[in-house]
Write an enzyme that holds these catalytic residues in place. Structure first.
Site: not given
Lengths: 391, 518
Positions: A112, A150, A158, A186, A192, A206, A216, A219, A230
């Site tokens: 991000k 999203y 959010f 992950r 998260t 993160r 964060n 993704h 995705e």
């Protein structure tokens, strides 16, 4: 040298040998046709055999290729064999599918906007966990793109801040592959909420790079099916992505991480060095260069450097990563060139041991990175990679 | 068909009278006389016009084609030219870029080479560097020396200052006292701990001993128990063995009895057979006798009957002869004749009778014989059946006997085996017992030797300790002597304070003030 010729003694293929079978495609520029081959790989001596499916005859008898590794063989990878760039489209048999299928799970990772400056560290972290980067691209999401991406969070509180955040700067989307990649990635990301992550798993990404629940750092897809969706969003199988690139075409220079460096997993290190030296990576894309394109790109070097042909061959020897490096002033090209160091890593190691080529280069051809030599050519080369090649 | 009836197609029309005919007038032509001509002219005009148009079209097609191709070629040429221009330009640009690149690279190469060369230092530079290094080292050494001098001076002052020394020694004494107290406390603690430990060990040992005693007792108990059990088993085995022997004896007696029985049976059978034979003979005799008697009786009866008849006839005859005398002769002759005839007849009859008798006899004989034969046969069958039955009985009896014998043999065998096993078990047990005893003895011996060795070892260690103490004491004495000697020598020699540093010897900066040691 004709196909199939080799000095080394190759054992005649036998049914006992373990071998992986794939279906590969090659675009034949002479006939303007896509030809399909069965591609057999023997990991015992890393030799390759090819069989023409349509004409039902052997196309390439068993030949040794030391640069072909088992890790390079997965669906969607590209490999050049005798200057023919082969695209792997399918598994050739059940054995290979069962052996490779679960090992090569794919997922999508997005770095991000606020963590793009830590890209090198993140990629290094992937490498340490045996996850391979197959595709990568820096994109600027529009609000519409982010909304599509999203979609499932539409009703969440959010949602709006998330869209604002995701469109606030360029993001780097990566297709990563490894055994159980979805879970692994992950796990690397951690919880998260970055604040929670700092408490529970201080070593997760993160925890290190994120600021809060929305910002964060990165993704990761939550399941194999969503990963597929995705990946399709960022890297459409049709090849035409509608997402906007982030190249600025001013005060910039072009850097290409060469295939040998990509293969030995040096992307992360090189990116870290570049970012630590104060340069901004404003665009990034992982590409497979075809020979004609490589020749076109290296046009300037023809008849200037003796190693032109080898340079071309090296560039189309696998996936490379093209970067647009942007600085504050006109002098960016020269300053970046200094960071890259002399073209010959031997000299670099003697005179400029802190440069990229000194640290990561092997020889004059495999010298880790290509960088724009003439300051005026920076924009040209960047345009070539980010404007001309995608179309 | 009649001519008149025919419909004419001509312009002639017949009238009502013969030869009256009318011809219908012919209408003049609608077309002009020169119409063919005109037609022809018109056609020619049209043709002319068409040819003209075609020609015109052809010409214009040609023109158009020409114009188009020309336009195209012009355009193409323009494009080509411009492309060529552009290519040329780009090539020029490329060449220029290449040129610049080449220059850049060359320049860089040269720079790098120079730099590389520059890296190799000259001799002068090296000398200079070495000088610098030497100087630096010298300075460092001097600094170090000054520092030691300062330290020494400080030390000297400390040693010579009475007040400081008093305070220091007091402080030191205090510290020593505190430490000593601490040490004593630690020692006491250690002692206490050691005692505790010893007590604990003693307790443990006692417990262990008790446990061992208990275990030994238990073991002895178990041993006694085992022995008792062994004795019991042996006794039972013996009893069973005796029982087996008894059984064997009984079996043998039974066998003998059976054999005697069998013998008796055979004898009985023989006597029975004899009796039967005699009975049969008797019967035979009796039957024969009766048959003879019967025959005699019948013969006598027949004779009597004959005689009676004869007498009767004779009486009759006598009566008749008495009645008639005359006739007598006649009749006599007649009678004689008759008598003769009769005699003949009688003779015949007798012969017949005899023959019949014979026949009858024969028949009777045959009958009797058949009957006898039948009866004998029946007897024989019966006897055979009896015999067979007897044989069967004997056979089964024998079989039973045999089985019994076999069983006996088996049992005997089993007994023998049991006995053997028993003896083996007993031997085994004896052997194990011996081994156990031997092992226990060996363990005891081992333990004894271990204990002896331990005692020896302890003694050796103690000796060594004593030796060590002695040696240490001697050494202490020696060191003491040496120390005293050294002290004496040092005291007799000049004190080390008289020796001065070479640097200070040149420039005496410091005046040492203080008393020399005596």
């Amino acid at each position: 040298m004709f196909p199939g010729y080799s000095d080394a003694y190759i054992e005649p293929s036998s049914a006992q040998d373990e071998r992986y079978s794939f279906i590969t495609e090659w675009y034949d520029p002479q006939a303007a046709l896509i030809r399909r081959y069965q591609f057999l790989y023997y990991p015992k001596d890393s030799s390759v055999e090819m069989y023409d499916i349509k004409n039902r005859r052997k196309f390439l008898s068993r030949t040794k290729f030391d640069h072909v590794k088992v890790e390079d063989l997965y669906i969607g990878s590209k490999l050049s064999i005798y200057s023919r760039q082969l695209t792997f489209v399918d598994f050739g048999d059940r054995f290979t599918e069962s052996k490779m299928g679960n090992k090569n799970e794919k997922t999508l990772a997005i770095v991000k906007p606020d963590a793009v400056s830590k890209l090198g560290t993140i990629i290094n972290c992937l490498k340490e966990n045996d996850i391979q980067v197959c595709k990568a691209k820096m994109v600027q999401l529009t609000r519409k793109d982010a909304a599509i991406f999203y979609e499932e969070h539409q009703s969440k509180p959010f949602y709006n801040p998330l869209l604002d955040y995701m469109t606030s700067g360029p993001v780097v989307a990566m297709e990563i592959m490894g055994s159980d990649a979805v879970k692994q990635w992950r796990k690397l990301l951690g919880p998260t909420d970055s604040n929670a992550a700092r408490e529970q798993e201080p070593t997760s990404l993160r925890a290190m790079f994120g600021t809060d629940n929305t910002k964060n750092a990165a993704h990761g897809s939550d399941s194999a099916t969503s990963a597929k969706r995705e990946i399709e969003f960022f890297f459409p199988s049709s090849g035409k992505s509608k997402l906007a690139g982030t190249a600025k075409y001013e005060n910039c220079t072009c850097c290409v991480i060469k295939p040998h460096a990509v293969k030995s997993g040096l992307i992360g290190d090189i990116l870290s060095v570049i970012q630590d030296a104060g340069f901004a990576v404003t665009d990034l894309s992982m590409q497979n260069i075809e020979k004609a394109n490589a020749e076109e790109f290296y046009e300037v070097y023809k008849s200037v450097v003796a190693e032109y042909q080898s340079m071309v061959n090296e560039l189309c020897n696998g996936p490379c990563v093209a970067l647009e490096i942007t600085g504050k002033d006109q002098d960016t090209a020269n300053r970046f060139r200094e960071l890259c160091g002399p073209a010959d890593p031997e000299i670099a190691r003697h005179l400029r041991p802190k440069t990229i080529r000194a640290m990561f280069g092997k020889d004059k051809i495999q010298n880790a990175v290509h960088c724009t030599d003439l300051p005026d050519d920076g924009i040209l080369e960047v345009e070539y990679f980010f404007r001309i090649l995608p179309h | 068909m009649l001519v008149t009836q025919r419909k004419r197609r001509t312009r002639e029309y017949t009238g009502p009278t013969p030869h009256s005919v009318a011809i219908r007038a012919k209408m003049p032509s609608a077309k002009l006389p020169e119409h063919i001509l005109l037609e022809r002219r018109k056609q020619e005009d049209l043709r002319e016009e068409a040819i003209q148009i075609t020609k015109y079209n052809k010409m214009f097609d040609l023109k158009n084609d020409w114009e188009r191709t020309t336009d195209k070629s012009i355009q193409k040429n323009t494009v080509q030219r411009r492309v060529r221009d552009l290519m040329e330009q780009s090539k020029l640009h490329l060449d220029e870029r290449r040129q610049r690149l080449r220059q850049l690279l060359q320049k860089e190469d040269i720079e790098y080479l120079e730099e590389m060369e520059a890296k190799h230092e000259t001799i002068e530079e090296r000398q200079k560097k070495m000088f610098e290094r030497a100087k630096e080292l010298k300075e460092k050494r001097e600094n170090e020396r000054l520092k030691t001098v300062q330290d020494k001076l400080d030390q000297q002052w400390r040693e010579q200052c009475e007040e400081l020394r008093g305070v220091l020694s007091r402080r030191h004494q205090d510290e020593v006292c505190v430490d000593r107290m601490h040490q004593l406390a630690i020692k006491a603690d250690l002692e206490r701990r050691k005692q505790e430990e010893e007590r604990m060990y003693a307790e443990l040992w006692e417990k262990d001993r008790l446990a061992k005693a208990a275990r030994e007792e238990l073991e002895a108990q178990q041993q006694i128990e085992r022995n008792r059990a062994m004795v019991d088993t042996l006794r039972t085995q013996k009893a069973s063995l005796e029982a087996k022997k008894e059984e064997e004896k009984r079996l043998i007696a039974e066998e003998a009895k059976l054999l005697a029985e069998e013998r008796e049976l055979r004898r009985l059978e023989e006597t029975r057979a004899m009796e039967q034979k005699r009975l049969l003979q008797n019967q035979h005799k009796k039957s024969l006798e009766t048959s003879i008697k019967m025959k005699l009786m019948r013969e006598a009866k027949e004779n009597q009957e004959e005689l009676a008849l004869d007498m009767k006839i004779l009486e009759q005859l006598l009566e008749e002869s008495r009645n008639e005398a005359q006739e007598m002769m006649q009749r006599k002759t007649q009678r004689k004749e008759e008598e003769k005839k009769y005699r003949e007849y009688l003779q015949q009859q007798m012969e017949e009778e005899k023959r019949r008798e014979k026949e009858l006899d024969r028949l009777v004989d045959a009958d009797v014989a058949a009957m006898w034969a039948k009866r004998i046969h029946q007897w024989k069958l019966e006897k055979e059946a009896r015999n067979r039955l007897m044989m069967d009985v004997m056979e089964t009896r024998r079989k039973q006997l045999q089985e019994k014998l076999q069983l006996l043999a088996l049992e005997r065998e089993e007994l023998r085996r049991d006995r053997e096993e028993m003896t083996i078990a007993i031997e085994e047990h004896n052997k194990l017992e011996d081994e156990r005893i031997a092992r226990t003895k060996a363990i005891n011996k081992n333990y004894e030797s271990d204990l002896m060795a331990q005692i020896e070892h302890q003694r050796g260690i103690k000796d060594a300790h004593i030796q060590e103490d002695l040696r240490q004491h001697e050494e202490g004495l020696r060191t003491e002597a040496e120390y005293q000697e050294k002290l004496k020598a040092v005291l007799s020699e000049a004190s080390s304070h008289t020796r001065t540093h070479p640097m200070r010897r040149q420039q005496p900066q410091f005046e040492v003030v203080g008393n020399k040691l005596k």
